[in-house]
Scaffold this motif. Structure first.
Motif: not given
Length: 168
Positions: A1-8, A32-35, A97-102
């Motif tokens: 699991m990786a999380l990308l953080e920033g302004r979209l 999946q993108a989260f506020d 933004v979650l990126v998960d290659g489970a």
């Protein structure tokens, strides 16, 4: 699991969501993108992923799509419409933004493609500070509940995510 953080910066939410889905499908990952205002911390998302995967394995999932099931658990709700409040929309958002290659997906390739998207205005940490008012309102955490414990707000949010599993 990786999380990308920033302004979209999102001009067309339907196109943005479709692009996330295409990137995920191309690389065998869930995106999946989260506020970020609705995310307590990294563990909040990690627990949502764990619970969503368990529900899918047991055939107890509400959503057909893994990304949506993760969103439901992150929101602590079974209603998709209410959980979508936690996502991003059109405009500018501080996001996670979650990126998960489970399932042996290529997270690194998906992340590289996501970083190349024009939607990322700036990459910065969005999980370092919490929006306590938004978290308490969204997760129905009262002042009395916060006063009754010395647990951090993130622990109370984690509890809401876990309670969804119990309340099924």
């Amino acid at each position: 699991m990786a999380l990308l953080e920033g302004r979209l910066e999102i001009d067309d939410i339907d196109a943005f969501v479709a692009t996330l889905g295409e990137i995920g499908a191309r690389h065998g990952v869930t995106v999946q993108a989260f506020d970020s205002r609705y995310v307590a911390d990294r563990r909040h998302i990690a627990r949502a992923v764990e619970f969503a995967d368990r529900a899918i394995e047991r055939g107890e999932n509400v959503a057909r799509d893994r990304a949506v099931e993760i969103l439901l658990y992150a929101a602590g709700r079974r209603q998709i419409d209410r959980a979508l409040e936690m996502g991003v929309g059109e405009g500018e958002y501080r996001a996670v933004v979650l990126v998960d290659g489970a399932h042996d997906g290529d997270e690194a390739a998906a992340i590289a493609e996501l970083k190349a998207l024009g939607a990322f205005v700036e990459r910065d940490s969005t999980l370092e500070t919490q929006d306590a008012e938004t978290l308490c309102g969204f997760f129905d955490i009262t002042d009395a509940e916060r006063a009754a414990t010395d647990a951090p707000l993130s622990a109370l949010v984690h509890e809401r995510v876990a309670l969804l599993e119990v309340e099924k």
